[in-house]
Design a protein around this motif. Structure first.
Motif, PDB file in Angstrom:
ATOM      1  N   SER A  19       0.825  -1.204   0.000  1.00  0.00           N
ATOM      2  CA  SER A  19       0.000   0.000   0.000  1.00  0.00           C
ATOM      3  C   SER A  19       0.859   1.253   0.000  1.00  0.00           C
ATOM      4  O   SER A  19       0.484   2.269  -0.597  1.00  0.00           O
ATOM      5  N   THR A  40      -8.360   0.501   4.302  1.00  0.00           N
ATOM      6  CA  THR A  40      -8.734  -0.792   3.734  1.00  0.00           C
ATOM      7  C   THR A  40      -8.248  -2.002   4.519  1.00  0.00           C
ATOM      8  O   THR A  40      -8.834  -3.085   4.409  1.00  0.00           O
ATOM      9  N   ILE A  42      -5.501  -3.374   3.789  1.00  0.00           N
ATOM     10  CA  ILE A  42      -4.720  -4.127   2.803  1.00  0.00           C
ATOM     11  C   ILE A  42      -3.249  -3.726   2.890  1.00  0.00           C
ATOM     12  O   ILE A  42      -2.906  -2.549   2.751  1.00  0.00           O
ATOM     13  N   THR A 163      -7.574  -1.011  -4.039  1.00  0.00           N
ATOM     14  CA  THR A 163      -7.781  -2.216  -3.226  1.00  0.00           C
ATOM     15  C   THR A 163      -7.593  -3.488  -4.048  1.00  0.00           C
ATOM     16  O   THR A 163      -7.447  -4.573  -3.480  1.00  0.00           O
ATOM     17  N   THR A 255     -12.809  -4.341   1.972  1.00  0.00           N
ATOM     18  CA  THR A 255     -11.951  -3.732   2.983  1.00  0.00           C
ATOM     19  C   THR A 255     -12.187  -4.468   4.294  1.00  0.00           C
ATOM     20  O   THR A 255     -13.272  -5.018   4.527  1.00  0.00           O
ATOM     21  N   GLY A 281      -5.216  -8.551  -1.083  1.00  0.00           N
ATOM     22  CA  GLY A 281      -6.089  -7.551  -1.687  1.00  0.00           C
ATOM     23  C   GLY A 281      -7.416  -8.124  -2.136  1.00  0.00           C
ATOM     24  O   GLY A 281      -7.744  -9.285  -1.893  1.00  0.00           O
ATOM     25  N   ASN A 282      -8.177  -7.278  -2.800  1.00  0.00           N
ATOM     26  CA  ASN A 282      -9.497  -7.646  -3.318  1.00  0.00           C
ATOM     27  C   ASN A 282      -9.316  -8.266  -4.704  1.00  0.00           C
ATOM     28  O   ASN A 282      -9.066  -7.562  -5.669  1.00  0.00           O
TER      29      ASN A 282
END
Length: 326
Positions: A19, A40, A42, A163, A255, A281-282
């Motif tokens: 990040s 988030t 992340i 994200t 998140t 992550g997403n």
């Protein structure tokens, strides 16, 4: 007969971006340091190589799965928000790279694409049209992240992209007496404008500025929460189940703060979750099969255990499915 999960596999590109590295790349507007991770949860996300496509990510996961199971599918479904081309269906490209000659088609519904593809596969197996269906996904959102950001408003509009993570997933479904059950879906289609990737369709076929993710995370969260817990709790009640009956509950993760909010609202015990967001992550529609592959690798599932899939997607789309592991 219904669709039994005969195997699941995931693939994550080796290259990761923290990040802090995301924040350093954004400009000329400079976001507040640590804001991405603070907002988030992340720490890192995966980024595919320049020579890889969405189909390659799916092929990595699917090739491993087919090698492990020794099975040959009679249908391939590519369930993914990402795609190689507008036409043909990316499923054709995946099948060609795998050397498969079975029928194929795409199933596309944002981050619920994989879950909806599971639903379609289950229906086709139940009706006897197919017996072994390969569902796969290749998510390549890194290609649609806006890095050239002029001001705070554009940063906020682009924030959802920071994200996102690249990855692939595959699941083999086959006819069996037990397996998937309890599918329920709902849509709040009036909210479709809340999050978009506009390029490539008839609205914005060629404008490069529309090739980036655009969205309002707060409005998207409000759209999900505004529907309340009814869909998921009703599905439990219809099947005479509670969350305590499930060994793992797989939830689409955007998140960490929102995951905790949703978990609390739905009453899901924290120890049932498989949390992948912080380190991966997403991964869009590959998120839940990634969690399932992780749970299997960790030995968290035994024959007869129940699994829940809790889906959330742009559009806005909500979904749930249950399965018995065997």
């Amino acid at each position: 007969m219904r669709a039994r999960i005969a195997g699941v596999s995931a693939y994550l590109p080796e290259h990761t971006v923290t990040s802090a590295e995301v924040e350093a790349r954004i400009g000329p507007y400079r976001p507040h340091p640590t804001i991405v991770e603070r907002m988030t949860g992340i720490r890192a996300r995966h980024v595919m190589r320049p020579d890889q496509q969405a189909s390659d990510l799916a092929v990595e996961a699917a090739a491993k799965l087919l090698a492990d199971t020794g099975e040959a599918p009679d249908l391939l479904l590519f369930g993914s928000a990402s795609q190689d081309l507008v036409e043909p269906a990316t499923a054709h490209i995946v099948a060609a790279k795998l050397g498969l000659t079975c029928p194929v088609f795409d199933v596309k519904n944002a981050c619920n694409s994989f879950l909806n593809a599971m639903q379609v596969a289950d229906a086709l197996i139940r009706t006897g049209q197919h017996r072994k269906v390969l569902v796969c996904s290749g998510e390549a959102p890194s290609r649609a992240v806006r890095w050239d950001v002029r001001d705070r408003a554009q940063f906020v509009d682009s924030f959802a992209g920071y994200t996102l993570s690249d990855g692939g997933a595959a699941m083999l479904l086959e006819a069996a007496p037990t397996g998937l059950f309890g599918f329920e879906f709902a849509a709040v289609s009036a909210k479709w404008k809340v999050g978009t990737l506009p390029a490539g369709g008839s609205m914005h076929p060629r404008d490069p500025d529309y090739t980036y993710f655009s969205g309002d995370g707060r409005r998207l969260k409000d759209a999900f929460l505004g529907q309340g817990p009814g869909l998921w709790l009703d599905a439990l009640a219809k099947n005479d189940l509670t969350w305590d009956d499930f060994k793992v509950v797989l939830v689409h993760q955007v998140t960490l703060p929102y995951l905790e909010t949703l978990r609390t609202i739905l009453g899901i015990p924290a120890d049932r979750l498989v949390v992948t967001l912080a380190d991966h992550g997403n991964v869009a529609s590959a998120t839940m099969p990634l969690q399932l592959a992780g749970a299997v690798a960790e030995g968290r599932l035994s024959p007869g255990d129940k699994i829940a899939f809790v889906g959330l997607a742009g559009g806005v789309s909500l979904g749930v499915a249950f399965a018995e592991w065997s």
